[in-house]
Design a protein around this motif. Structure first.
Motif, mmCIF file in Angstrom:
data_model
loop_
_atom_site.group_PDB
_atom_site.id
_atom_site.type_symbol
_atom_site.label_atom_id
_atom_site.label_comp_id
_atom_site.label_asym_id
_atom_site.label_seq_id
_atom_site.Cartn_x
_atom_site.Cartn_y
_atom_site.Cartn_z
ATOM 1 N N LEU A 163 0.834 -1.212 0.000
ATOM 2 C CA LEU A 163 0.000 0.000 0.000
ATOM 3 C C LEU A 163 0.863 1.255 0.000
ATOM 4 O O LEU A 163 0.626 2.195 -0.756
ATOM 5 C CB LEU A 163 -0.902 0.009 1.239
ATOM 6 C CG LEU A 163 -2.244 -0.711 1.135
ATOM 7 C CD1 LEU A 163 -2.919 -0.747 2.494
ATOM 8 C CD2 LEU A 163 -3.148 -0.005 0.121
ATOM 9 N N MET A 164 1.873 1.248 0.879
ATOM 10 C CA MET A 164 2.746 2.430 1.001
ATOM 11 C C MET A 164 3.495 2.672 -0.308
ATOM 12 O O MET A 164 3.586 3.813 -0.786
ATOM 13 C CB MET A 164 3.758 2.248 2.138
ATOM 14 C CG MET A 164 3.147 2.035 3.499
ATOM 15 S SD MET A 164 2.238 3.470 4.054
ATOM 16 C CE MET A 164 3.542 4.374 4.788
ATOM 17 N N LEU A 165 4.023 1.576 -0.860
ATOM 18 C CA LEU A 165 4.799 1.705 -2.094
ATOM 19 C C LEU A 165 3.924 2.194 -3.243
ATOM 20 O O LEU A 165 4.296 3.103 -4.004
ATOM 21 C CB LEU A 165 5.407 0.334 -2.429
ATOM 22 C CG LEU A 165 6.601 0.324 -3.367
ATOM 23 C CD1 LEU A 165 7.729 1.173 -2.803
ATOM 24 C CD2 LEU A 165 7.093 -1.109 -3.568
ATOM 25 N N THR A 166 2.736 1.612 -3.332
ATOM 26 C CA THR A 166 1.807 1.989 -4.416
ATOM 27 C C THR A 166 1.431 3.460 -4.304
ATOM 28 O O THR A 166 1.455 4.201 -5.292
ATOM 29 C CB THR A 166 0.528 1.116 -4.349
ATOM 30 O OG1 THR A 166 0.926 -0.246 -4.448
ATOM 31 C CG2 THR A 166 -0.435 1.447 -5.469
ATOM 32 N N MET A 167 1.081 3.877 -3.118
ATOM 33 C CA MET A 167 0.629 5.261 -2.953
ATOM 34 C C MET A 167 1.787 6.245 -3.085
ATOM 35 O O MET A 167 1.602 7.351 -3.606
ATOM 36 C CB MET A 167 -0.070 5.443 -1.598
ATOM 37 C CG MET A 167 -1.359 4.644 -1.451
ATOM 38 S SD MET A 167 -2.495 4.797 -2.861
ATOM 39 C CE MET A 167 -3.054 6.480 -2.700
ATOM 40 N N ALA A 168 2.982 5.847 -2.601
ATOM 41 C CA ALA A 168 4.151 6.740 -2.753
ATOM 42 C C ALA A 168 4.472 6.928 -4.235
ATOM 43 O O ALA A 168 4.726 8.048 -4.692
ATOM 44 C CB ALA A 168 5.351 6.171 -2.015
ATOM 45 N N LEU A 169 4.428 5.835 -4.995
ATOM 46 C CA LEU A 169 4.680 5.941 -6.434
ATOM 47 C C LEU A 169 3.541 6.694 -7.131
ATOM 48 O O LEU A 169 3.776 7.447 -8.071
ATOM 49 C CB LEU A 169 4.871 4.552 -7.055
ATOM 50 C CG LEU A 169 6.200 3.886 -6.696
ATOM 51 C CD1 LEU A 169 6.221 2.426 -7.141
ATOM 52 C CD2 LEU A 169 7.378 4.626 -7.317
ATOM 53 N N GLY A 170 2.336 6.481 -6.618
ATOM 54 C CA GLY A 170 1.192 7.246 -7.141
ATOM 55 C C GLY A 170 1.399 8.737 -6.909
ATOM 56 O O GLY A 170 1.071 9.568 -7.755
ATOM 57 N N GLY A 171 1.947 9.073 -5.745
ATOM 58 C CA GLY A 171 2.262 10.478 -5.457
ATOM 59 C C GLY A 171 3.318 11.003 -6.402
ATOM 60 O O GLY A 171 3.176 12.079 -6.983
ATOM 61 N N LEU A 172 4.354 10.206 -6.593
ATOM 62 C CA LEU A 172 5.455 10.627 -7.468
ATOM 63 C C LEU A 172 4.986 10.748 -8.920
ATOM 64 O O LEU A 172 5.498 11.577 -9.677
ATOM 65 C CB LEU A 172 6.603 9.609 -7.377
ATOM 66 C CG LEU A 172 7.970 10.073 -7.856
ATOM 67 C CD1 LEU A 172 8.444 11.285 -7.082
ATOM 68 C CD2 LEU A 172 8.992 8.950 -7.728
ATOM 69 N N TRP A 173 4.000 9.962 -9.283
ATOM 70 C CA TRP A 173 3.430 10.049 -10.637
ATOM 71 C C TRP A 173 2.914 11.467 -10.895
ATOM 72 O O TRP A 173 2.994 11.979 -12.004
ATOM 73 C CB TRP A 173 2.288 9.031 -10.763
ATOM 74 C CG TRP A 173 1.529 9.124 -12.060
ATOM 75 C CD1 TRP A 173 1.808 8.484 -13.228
ATOM 76 C CD2 TRP A 173 0.353 9.898 -12.334
ATOM 77 N NE1 TRP A 173 0.898 8.801 -14.194
ATOM 78 C CE2 TRP A 173 -0.015 9.678 -13.671
ATOM 79 C CE3 TRP A 173 -0.433 10.771 -11.561
ATOM 80 C CZ2 TRP A 173 -1.121 10.274 -14.263
ATOM 81 C CZ3 TRP A 173 -1.531 11.375 -12.155
ATOM 82 C CH2 TRP A 173 -1.864 11.122 -13.487
ATOM 83 N N HIS A 174 2.382 12.112 -9.831
ATOM 84 C CA HIS A 174 1.803 13.441 -10.000
ATOM 85 C C HIS A 174 2.850 14.501 -10.281
ATOM 86 O O HIS A 174 2.577 15.489 -10.956
ATOM 87 C CB HIS A 174 0.998 13.837 -8.762
ATOM 88 C CG HIS A 174 -0.320 13.161 -8.677
ATOM 89 N ND1 HIS A 174 -0.477 11.927 -8.110
ATOM 90 C CD2 HIS A 174 -1.549 13.520 -9.124
ATOM 91 C CE1 HIS A 174 -1.751 11.562 -8.200
ATOM 92 N NE2 HIS A 174 -2.411 12.516 -8.820
ATOM 93 N N GLY A 175 4.033 14.318 -9.735
ATOM 94 C CA GLY A 175 5.033 15.346 -9.965
ATOM 95 C C GLY A 175 6.359 14.992 -9.336
ATOM 96 O O GLY A 175 6.427 14.189 -8.403
ATOM 97 N N ALA A 176 7.402 15.596 -9.887
ATOM 98 C CA ALA A 176 8.747 15.294 -9.417
ATOM 99 C C ALA A 176 9.071 16.148 -8.203
ATOM 100 O O ALA A 176 9.773 17.155 -8.294
ATOM 101 C CB ALA A 176 9.736 15.542 -10.547
ATOM 102 N N SER A 177 8.501 15.778 -7.079
ATOM 103 C CA SER A 177 8.777 16.516 -5.842
ATOM 104 C C SER A 177 8.545 15.590 -4.660
ATOM 105 O O SER A 177 7.640 14.749 -4.682
ATOM 106 C CB SER A 177 7.846 17.734 -5.738
ATOM 107 O OG SER A 177 7.903 18.263 -4.439
ATOM 108 N N TRP A 178 9.354 15.776 -3.623
ATOM 109 C CA TRP A 178 9.203 14.928 -2.434
ATOM 110 C C TRP A 178 7.899 15.193 -1.704
ATOM 111 O O TRP A 178 7.409 14.343 -0.975
ATOM 112 C CB TRP A 178 10.397 15.120 -1.491
ATOM 113 C CG TRP A 178 11.630 14.496 -2.038
ATOM 114 C CD1 TRP A 178 12.717 15.124 -2.536
ATOM 115 C CD2 TRP A 178 11.887 13.082 -2.183
ATOM 116 N NE1 TRP A 178 13.647 14.222 -2.994
ATOM 117 C CE2 TRP A 178 13.157 12.945 -2.779
ATOM 118 C CE3 TRP A 178 11.170 11.934 -1.875
ATOM 119 C CZ2 TRP A 178 13.725 11.716 -3.073
ATOM 120 C CZ3 TRP A 178 11.726 10.704 -2.155
ATOM 121 C CH2 TRP A 178 12.999 10.596 -2.752
ATOM 122 N N THR A 179 7.319 16.393 -1.906
ATOM 123 C CA THR A 179 6.041 16.663 -1.237
ATOM 124 C C THR A 179 4.927 15.780 -1.822
ATOM 125 O O THR A 179 3.996 15.409 -1.125
ATOM 126 C CB THR A 179 5.648 18.150 -1.335
ATOM 127 O OG1 THR A 179 5.663 18.532 -2.712
ATOM 128 C CG2 THR A 179 6.583 19.029 -0.550
#
Lengths: 464, 356
Positions: free
Chosen positions: A312-328
């Protein structure tokens, strides 16, 4: 080309006339393909070869996979096709991000790396284009879809202009198959298209763009007021929903003019009573993509509690990164991953909740979602830290009354409309008598045109 | 044959599609045009005036206030140093029972424009019992192009009413209606503190004609917190590049126009304040731009030198939101406290008992 541009308002009628002037399916597909390339090339024609290249790689890979009798070769081919897509995405979207992150880490370690800096223009809709391509190739590999051999049909599927730059991320089983069958344009299509276009443009121009002006003035590193952080975050949560859902509704409406049915990308997400329900209602085509092509291949929930949580964490973290190249964005994804993992511990899930628990669930879900929007909007550390430091000053300034009024004025009618849409169906308004629906549509159109003076031609999700 | 050809055309996919679309989109377009037509008519009837932004809001609102409010015990007229520098609630607190109002605007309006506002008050019998005129040295050098502002006040309109016709007038009318609920942000720091026009205007009303200059100290939540930051700050030497404040002929001409209006009042109840500048901009020293200029202006307005009030000429740079004239929200309280002391010493304002 933006949906809120004169060029688009010319492209759609022109394509409509040409498209319906023939009933030959192959020619209609060519017209859609040409219109789609004009649409994409209008933004920057230099990226057209990239779009064609990605499409051709997906097309060829799928045919090779389908033709290969050996599992090992098929695996190698699907892996290669996915790798090419990810490398393209990594180069265009994440190169600078990874270089900058590496330099920062190295500097903290006392090193002084001298790496080349390369500022690359982000091609419009690159994330949507690559994800749609990956889904297609994997579906062919899994035997869920046959490899398409008609190149025009495939290119038109990959470049279909209503959904090209910001989704929905369509599966071949839905969109590609529609390119193979004769499309009907009926009275129902026209009715639904009219409503979706009026509703979508009103969402984008009246709600999203009005709030964008306000949010942009409040999300600043020098923000002095804690209330501004809270209210700007709420305003942004409504803005991003109206912006993206507005786009998705327009896309669906335009597609209907050509007889195509696109999937719903949003199903009233702010009515969710749990975080898992939120992700079944928000950006549905992305969340189902992440589920089918990332979470389940990682093992899903089949390998025990710890692995499920990791997935879950990995999927959502990558999903977040999909939105933009930023650690936020990664933080945003991790927040959702954490809460999704916690939600799994609630026995019974959404269905078993009592009315009081549903109310509490809604409040907690919205708290998580809007804290997430704060991370999402504060797209760099400077802004994030600046906004957080404002939380020490809880003075109520005149601006706070203004933002509250603006948010309530825009959110209340939207909420009432969504309540009715959920109660009576997505298209209940078009079933009403003409004397009732047309004045309402006209009033919405008039307000939208009036508000278009401050229209923002870009959509938030175009950058992704 | 022709009939068949027409039938063929009418049954073609394109015509069918067009009929489907037009039968739905055209009624909506016609009704939209009708709505915009009605809105255009209302807009045309309302004789709405174009707004030029924040300066126009201030001037229009102070004119409105001067027309609506009853005559006060003491009123302030002046430029933006007065708008952002005089905190009327502090005076009302110091002189309970008194009625004090500020009608301060912006420097572009100038002495001639203040006279125009005063004329309007006199014409309505709403002139204040006592009047304080406030000028900042930065306004001593007046630009003749600013004279459209006093003309705006005298004529009651800045420009001709909006000449927008269909559909632009209708769109503008709807936009103005929407703006009542969903504000368009003001520029810069004004958006951070006020948000939109309506909040700025309502602040002017709630603060008796004053406003907060939002360019600094928004993150300091109280006067006490600000005062705690003051130790260690001292007056600095003027920067070599700063310009001396010199009264020019255009300013004197505007003073003469104001003097004509003052003749309609009891001049002995009119006072003059030269608002302070920050220390690094105080080129030439307080003597040249404060004392001498104050005396010269008083004389030009037909006032006795004693009516030029003794107030600070130069203040700490940390008290300013915008150099050299706008005090920030906490500094204006500090300045007004000092002014209150002068008003009390001179007997210009007194504490009224509740029964008075």
């Amino acid at each position: 080309m933006s949906f809120v541009s004169v060029a688009f308002l010319c492209l759609v009628p022109a394509t409509f006339l040409l498209y319906h002037a023939t009933s030959r399916l192959a020619l209609q597909n060519v017209i859609i393909l040409v219109a789609s390339y004009v649409f994409y090339g209008w933004w920057d024609w230099r990226f057209l070869p990239l779009l064609v290249g990605i499409s051709v790689v997906n097309y060829a890979a799928a045919i090779l996979i389908a033709a290969s009798p050996h599992e090992h070769t098929r695996k190698l081919l699907v892996f290669s096709a996915v790798a090419v897509a990810i490398v393209v995405l990594a180069i265009f979207k994440y190169f600078s991000f990874f270089v900058d992150s590496f330099v920062t880490i190295a500097q903290h370690a006392g090193l002084k790396p001298n790496l080349p800096t390369l500022r690359i223009i982000l091609p419009l809709g690159i994330s949507f284009i690559t994800f749609q391509g990956i889904a297609y190739v994997v579906d062919v590999y899994r035997g869920k879809h046959v490899a398409e051999r008609d190149l025009v049909k495939f290119l038109a599927f990959k470049a279909f202009f209503p959904q090209l730059v910001a989704g929905p991320i369509e599966r071949a089983s839905n969109l590609l198959d529609q390119f193979s069958k004769p499309r009907q344009f009926t009275a129902d299509h026209a009715d639904r298209a009219l409503w979706l276009l009026i509703y979508g443009y009103a969402m984008k121009v009246v709600v999203a763009d009005s709030l964008a002006m306000i949010v942009d003035t409040l999300f600043i590193p020098e923000q002095p007021f804690g209330w501004s952080v809270v209210l700007a975050t709420i305003a942004f949560g409504i803005q991003i929903y109206a912006d993206f859902n507005g786009y998705s509704l327009i896309a669906k409406g335009v597609a209907l003019l050509f007889g195509f049915e696109l999937t719903w990308n949003f199903r009233y997400p702010y009515w969710s009573v749990s975080i898992s329900e939120f992700w079944r209602r928000w950006h549905i085509s992305l969340s189902t993509w992440l589920r089918d092509y990332l979470y389940i291949p990682l093992g899903g929930n089949r390998r025990g509690e710890a692995i499920t949580n990791r997935n879950l964490m990995l999927t959502m973290a990558l999903g977040g990164l999909w939105h933009g190249a930023s650690w936020t964005f990664v933080l945003w994804g991790l927040l959702h991953g954490t809460v999704l993992a916690l939600w799994r511990k609630v026995p019974g899930g959404d269905e078993s909740l009592s009315p009081i628990a549903r109310g509490a669930g809604w409040a907690v879900t919205m708290l998580v979602v809007f804290v997430g929007w704060f991370l999402f909007r504060a797209a760099n550390w400077n802004l994030l830290v600046g906004m957080l430091s404002a939380l020490k000053n809880w003075e109520w300034a005149p601006v706070h009354s203004a933002v509250t009024l603006a948010v309530l004025s825009l959110a209340t009618p939207l909420m009432l409309l969504e309540w009715q849409l959920q109660a009576h169906g997505d298209y209940f308004l078009i079933r009403r008598p003409a004397w009732m629906k047309y004045p309402l549509f006209a009033a919405l159109a008039a307000v939208t045109i009036a508000a278009s003076g401050h229209v923002n031609a870009t959509f938030i999700y175009f950058q992704f | 044959m022709l009939k068949r050809a027409i039938q063929q055309i009418m049954n073609s996919p394109l015509i069918k599609a067009l009929r489907l679309v037009t039968s739905r989109f055209v009624p909506v377009a016609v009704l939209t045009a009708l709505i915009l037509g009605i809105a255009s008519f209302i807009h045309w009837r309302s004789k709405h005036q174009w707004s030029r932004g924040i300066e126009t809001y201030i001037v229009l609102e102070q004119i409105r206030r001067s027309e609506r409010l009853p005559a006060s015990d003491l009123a302030f007229l002046g430029d933006s140093s007065c708008l952002f520098g005089i905190h009327v609630p502090t005076l009302l607190h110091a002189f309970p029972g008194s009625s004090v109002e500020a009608f301060c605007t912006i420097g572009y309006v100038g002495p001639d424009g203040y006279g125009a506002m005063l004329d309007k008050m006199v014409a309505r019998g709403r002139q204040p019992k006592k009047l304080i005129l406030v000028f900042n040295p930065i306004q001593f050098e007046r630009d003749p192009r600013w004279n459209e502002w006093p003309a705006f006040i005298r004529n009651d309109r800045f420009e001709l009413p909006s000449g927008l016709t269909f559909p632009a007038g209708g769109l503008e009318y709807i936009r103005l209606l929407m703006e009542r609920a969903v504000y368009t942000p003001l520029p810069g720091a004004y958006a951070i503190y006020y948000g939109g026009k309506d909040q700025f205007i309502s602040t002017i009303w709630s603060e008796h004609g004053g406003a907060v200059e939002p360019n600094r100290m928004l993150d300091i939540p109280s006067l006490e917190a600000f005062k705690a930051t003051l130790p260690g700050h001292v007056l600095l030497k003027p920067l070599p590049a700063s310009k001396p404040f010199v009264i020019n002929a255009e300013f004197e001409k505007a003073l003469d126009a104001l003097s004509v209006t003052l003749s309609k009042l009891d001049r002995s109840k009119v006072y003059l304040v030269i608002s302070p500048v920050n220390s690094v901009n105080a080129q030439g020293g307080p003597q040249s731009f404060h004392t001498e200029a104050g005396q010269r202006i008083a004389a030009r307005l037909g006032l006795d030198q004693s009516q030029f009030l003794d107030t600070p000429a130069v203040m700490l740079d940390i008290l300013y939101a915008h150099y050299p004239s706008h005090l920030h929200r906490w500094a204006r309280m500090i300045y007004t406290e000092q002014l209150a002391k002068t008003l009390a010493d001179r007997g210009i304002l007194e504490k009224h008992r509740a029964s008075d």
